[in-house]
Scaffold this motif. Structure first.
Motif, PDB file in Angstrom:
ATOM      1  N   ALA A  49       0.577  -1.509   0.072  1.00  0.00           N
ATOM      2  CA  ALA A  49      -0.376   0.109  -0.323  1.00  0.00           C
ATOM      3  C   ALA A  49       1.622   1.147   0.353  1.00  0.00           C
ATOM      4  O   ALA A  49       2.047   1.474   0.767  1.00  0.00           O
ATOM      5  N   ARG A  50       0.971   1.843  -1.111  1.00  0.00           N
ATOM      6  CA  ARG A  50       1.491   2.930  -1.259  1.00  0.00           C
ATOM      7  C   ARG A  50       1.351   4.231  -0.107  1.00  0.00           C
ATOM      8  O   ARG A  50       2.736   4.270   0.287  1.00  0.00           O
ATOM      9  N   HIS A  51       0.252   4.350   0.430  1.00  0.00           N
ATOM     10  CA  HIS A  51       0.380   5.209   1.599  1.00  0.00           C
ATOM     11  C   HIS A  51      -0.093   4.609   2.841  1.00  0.00           C
ATOM     12  O   HIS A  51       0.094   5.308   3.646  1.00  0.00           O
ATOM     13  N   GLY A  52       0.833   3.378   3.028  1.00  0.00           N
ATOM     14  CA  GLY A  52       1.143   3.017   4.035  1.00  0.00           C
ATOM     15  C   GLY A  52      -0.860   2.078   4.689  1.00  0.00           C
ATOM     16  O   GLY A  52      -1.249   2.080   3.975  1.00  0.00           O
ATOM     17  N   TYR A  53      -0.253   1.401   5.456  1.00  0.00           N
ATOM     18  CA  TYR A  53      -1.454   0.794   4.831  1.00  0.00           C
ATOM     19  C   TYR A  53      -2.775   1.401   6.428  1.00  0.00           C
ATOM     20  O   TYR A  53      -3.881   1.061   6.334  1.00  0.00           O
ATOM     21  N   GLY A  54      -2.343   1.943   6.824  1.00  0.00           N
ATOM     22  CA  GLY A  54      -3.474   3.357   7.713  1.00  0.00           C
ATOM     23  C   GLY A  54      -3.812   4.302   6.976  1.00  0.00           C
ATOM     24  O   GLY A  54      -3.859   5.306   6.840  1.00  0.00           O
ATOM     25  N   HIS A  55      -2.704   4.388   5.407  1.00  0.00           N
ATOM     26  CA  HIS A  55      -2.990   5.335   5.281  1.00  0.00           C
ATOM     27  C   HIS A  55      -2.339   7.171   5.570  1.00  0.00           C
ATOM     28  O   HIS A  55      -3.205   7.510   5.600  1.00  0.00           O
ATOM     29  N   THR A  56      -1.469   6.679   6.396  1.00  0.00           N
ATOM     30  CA  THR A  56      -0.344   7.980   7.182  1.00  0.00           C
ATOM     31  C   THR A  56       0.201   8.629   5.911  1.00  0.00           C
ATOM     32  O   THR A  56       0.929   9.664   6.554  1.00  0.00           O
ATOM     33  N   ILE A  57       0.825   7.853   5.018  1.00  0.00           N
ATOM     34  CA  ILE A  57       1.645   9.059   4.221  1.00  0.00           C
ATOM     35  C   ILE A  57       1.717   9.413   3.088  1.00  0.00           C
ATOM     36  O   ILE A  57       0.907   9.092   2.408  1.00  0.00           O
ATOM     37  N   PRO A  58       1.594  10.943   3.127  1.00  0.00           N
ATOM     38  CA  PRO A  58       1.514  12.027   1.892  1.00  0.00           C
ATOM     39  C   PRO A  58       2.488  11.194   0.352  1.00  0.00           C
ATOM     40  O   PRO A  58       3.471  11.259   1.162  1.00  0.00           O
ATOM     41  N   PRO A  59       1.989  11.529  -0.270  1.00  0.00           N
ATOM     42  CA  PRO A  59       2.503  11.952  -1.990  1.00  0.00           C
ATOM     43  C   PRO A  59       3.550  11.289  -2.217  1.00  0.00           C
ATOM     44  O   PRO A  59       4.546  11.768  -2.185  1.00  0.00           O
ATOM     45  N   HIS A  60       4.237  12.918  -1.358  1.00  0.00           N
ATOM     46  CA  HIS A  60       5.687  13.847  -1.532  1.00  0.00           C
ATOM     47  C   HIS A  60       6.588  13.017  -0.386  1.00  0.00           C
ATOM     48  O   HIS A  60       7.582  13.542  -0.838  1.00  0.00           O
ATOM     49  N   GLU A  61       5.828  12.794   0.732  1.00  0.00           N
ATOM     50  CA  GLU A  61       6.555  12.024   1.712  1.00  0.00           C
ATOM     51  C   GLU A  61       6.840  10.154   1.437  1.00  0.00           C
ATOM     52  O   GLU A  61       7.702   9.301   2.252  1.00  0.00           O
ATOM     53  N   VAL A  62       6.407   9.600   0.268  1.00  0.00           N
ATOM     54  CA  VAL A  62       5.841   8.665  -0.097  1.00  0.00           C
ATOM     55  C   VAL A  62       7.601   7.682  -0.338  1.00  0.00           C
ATOM     56  O   VAL A  62       7.911   8.411  -0.925  1.00  0.00           O
ATOM     57  N   ASN A  63       8.091   6.909   0.155  1.00  0.00           N
ATOM     58  CA  ASN A  63       9.710   6.800   0.136  1.00  0.00           C
ATOM     59  C   ASN A  63       9.778   5.625  -1.814  1.00  0.00           C
ATOM     60  O   ASN A  63      10.016   4.662  -1.578  1.00  0.00           O
ATOM     61  N   THR A 159       2.040  15.779 -10.105  1.00  0.00           N
ATOM     62  CA  THR A 159       1.634  17.243  -9.769  1.00  0.00           C
ATOM     63  C   THR A 159       2.326  16.711  -8.178  1.00  0.00           C
ATOM     64  O   THR A 159       2.390  15.286  -7.474  1.00  0.00           O
ATOM     65  N   GLN A 160       2.611  17.518  -7.299  1.00  0.00           N
ATOM     66  CA  GLN A 160       3.631  17.505  -6.187  1.00  0.00           C
ATOM     67  C   GLN A 160       2.549  17.310  -5.132  1.00  0.00           C
ATOM     68  O   GLN A 160       2.850  16.880  -3.906  1.00  0.00           O
ATOM     69  N   GLY A 161       1.455  18.032  -4.736  1.00  0.00           N
ATOM     70  CA  GLY A 161       0.456  17.496  -3.982  1.00  0.00           C
ATOM     71  C   GLY A 161       1.409  17.820  -2.448  1.00  0.00           C
ATOM     72  O   GLY A 161       2.478  18.827  -3.132  1.00  0.00           O
ATOM     73  N   PRO A 162       0.256  18.010  -0.768  1.00  0.00           N
ATOM     74  CA  PRO A 162      -0.569  16.866  -0.800  1.00  0.00           C
ATOM     75  C   PRO A 162      -2.124  17.886  -1.284  1.00  0.00           C
ATOM     76  O   PRO A 162      -2.777  17.532  -1.582  1.00  0.00           O
ATOM     77  N   ARG A 163      -1.680  18.913  -1.320  1.00  0.00           N
ATOM     78  CA  ARG A 163      -2.967  20.424  -1.962  1.00  0.00           C
ATOM     79  C   ARG A 163      -3.579  19.753  -3.387  1.00  0.00           C
ATOM     80  O   ARG A 163      -2.675  19.340  -4.058  1.00  0.00           O
ATOM     81  N   LEU A 164      -4.295  20.115  -3.335  1.00  0.00           N
ATOM     82  CA  LEU A 164      -4.839  19.827  -4.925  1.00  0.00           C
ATOM     83  C   LEU A 164      -4.207  20.912  -5.677  1.00  0.00           C
ATOM     84  O   LEU A 164      -4.285  21.735  -4.951  1.00  0.00           O
ATOM     85  N   GLU A 165      -4.754  20.649  -7.340  1.00  0.00           N
ATOM     86  CA  GLU A 165      -4.980  21.861  -8.049  1.00  0.00           C
ATOM     87  C   GLU A 165      -4.924  22.784  -8.059  1.00  0.00           C
ATOM     88  O   GLU A 165      -6.532  22.975  -7.672  1.00  0.00           O
ATOM     89  N   THR A 166      -5.040  23.885  -8.195  1.00  0.00           N
ATOM     90  CA  THR A 166      -5.778  25.589  -8.403  1.00  0.00           C
ATOM     91  C   THR A 166      -6.885  25.622  -9.919  1.00  0.00           C
ATOM     92  O   THR A 166      -5.854  24.375 -10.645  1.00  0.00           O
ATOM     93  N   ALA A 167      -7.838  25.963 -10.546  1.00  0.00           N
ATOM     94  CA  ALA A 167      -7.935  26.005 -11.376  1.00  0.00           C
ATOM     95  C   ALA A 167      -7.490  26.180 -12.296  1.00  0.00           C
ATOM     96  O   ALA A 167      -7.494  25.461 -13.673  1.00  0.00           O
TER      97      ALA A 167
END
Ligand code: HPA
Length: 248
Positions: A49-63, A159-167
Motif C-alpha cells: 500500500a503506497r500510502h501505508g496500510y493506515g493511509h498515513t504517508i502523503p504523496p511527497h513523503e512516500v519513499n 503534481t506535487q500535492g498534497p494540496r489539490l491544484e488550482t483551476a
C-alpha cells in the motif's frame, strides 16, 4: 513475479490470498510498509500500500526508492501501480479507468533517482515511453476478458500535492497535454525503469480536476469514496486476469 502498488482506495486486495508479510530494509530506508506476499488465482504476487496500510504517508513523503527497491530485491519483474486521478480530458469522468501511456512530471524535491553518482555510475535511462508497452497491453487485454471498460492511453500529469491544484494550474496542465492528474506517478515510474522493472499504471478517475465538471466550485473529497469503491472492485477484476499472463 507481479508486484502491485495500491493507492488511495486500494490498500488491500480482496482477491489476494495472503501467505506472509515481510519487512524489507533497503539502502534507501523503509518502504511504505511490510510487503504482503500471496496468490491471486494461484499466481504469486506481492503487494504494497503506497500510502501505508493506515493511509498515513502523503504523496511527497512516500519513499518511492525504498518501495521499488524492495520489489526488485524480492524478485519482482512487473510492477502495476494503481492510482487515483482527477480527470481533465472531457471523456475522463469519475468512475472511468485509464491505462496512461505518457507522463508529464511537475513534482519537485522528491528523491527521484538511484543514479546519483554515489553508489551507481550516472546512467541516463531511456524514458521515451515511460510505461512498459507490453505490460500496458497485458492490462488492456485482461480488461477485455474481464469485460471491464478501460481506456487505452492518456497523459498522466504528476503534481506535487498534497494540496489539490488550482483551476488555472489544471488549464495549464491541459495546455501541456495532460489528460489526468495525480500525485504519485512520479518518480515511481522512472525509478522502476532505472531498476529495469516493467511498469504500468491503472488510473482510476475519482473526481473532475479542479475547475472542471462538478469540481467547478471546488473538489469535494467526501464524494470520492462513492466513486472509488466500485471502480476499485473493477480494478481487482482486471488484476485477477493480469496475473494469468505468463511473463515474470
Ligand atoms: N489532483 C491530483 N491528484 C489527484 C486528484 C486531483 O484532482 N484526484 C485524485 N488524485
Amino acid at each position: 513475479m507481479l508486484a502491485i502498488i495500491g493507492g488511495t482506495g486500494l490498500d488491500q486486495l480482496g482477491n489476494l490470498k495472503i501467505t506472509h508479510r515481510q519487512v524489507i530494509r533497503t539502502p534507501y530506508g523503509e518502504p511504505s510498509g511490510a510487503l504482503t506476499f500471496g496468490t491471486i488465482n494461484q499466481h504469486e504476487v506481492m503487494f504494497l500500500a503506497r500510502h501505508g496500510y493506515g493511509h498515513t504517508i502523503p504523496p511527497h513523503e512516500v519513499n518511492y526508492r525504498a518501495n521499488l527497491w524492495a520489489f526488485y530485491e524480492q524478485g519482482a519483474k512487473r510492477v502495476i501501480s494503481v492510482a487515483s486521478v482527477g480527470g481533465i480530458r472531457a471523456n475522463l469522468v469519475p468512475g472511468e479507468i485509464v491505462i496512461p501511456d505518457q507522463i508529464v512530471d511537475y513534482t519537485y524535491g522528491r528523491p527521484f533517482t538511484y543514479f546519483d553518482g554515489r553508489d551507481r555510475p550516472v546512467t541516463h535511462i531511456d524514458f521515451t515511453h515511460p510505461y512498459t508497452p507490453e505490460l500496458r497491453q497485458q492490462i488492456l487485454t485482461a480488461a477485455v476478458i474481464a469485460k471491464e471498460k478501460c481506456m487505452d492511453g492518456g497523459v498522466y500529469a504528476a503534481t506535487q500535492g498534497p494540496r489539490l491544484e488550482t483551476a488555472a494550474e489544471i488549464n495549464r496542465i491541459e495546455r501541456d497535454g495532460g489528460d489526468m492528474v495525480g500525485m504519485t506517478g512520479m518518480p515511481e515510474a522512472s525509478l522502476a525503469r532505472e531498476l529495469g522493472l516493467s511498469y504500468a499504471a491503472i488510473a482510476v478517475v475519482v473526481n473532475y480536476a479542479a475547475g472542471r465538471g462538478s469540481s467547478r466550485d471546488g473538489i469535494h473529497l467526501d464524494a470520492i469514496s462513492k466513486i472509488a469503491e466500485p471502480a476499485m472492485a473493477r480494478v481487482r477484476n482486471i488484476l485477477g486476469l493480469v496475473v494469468e499472463s505468463d511473463v515474470g
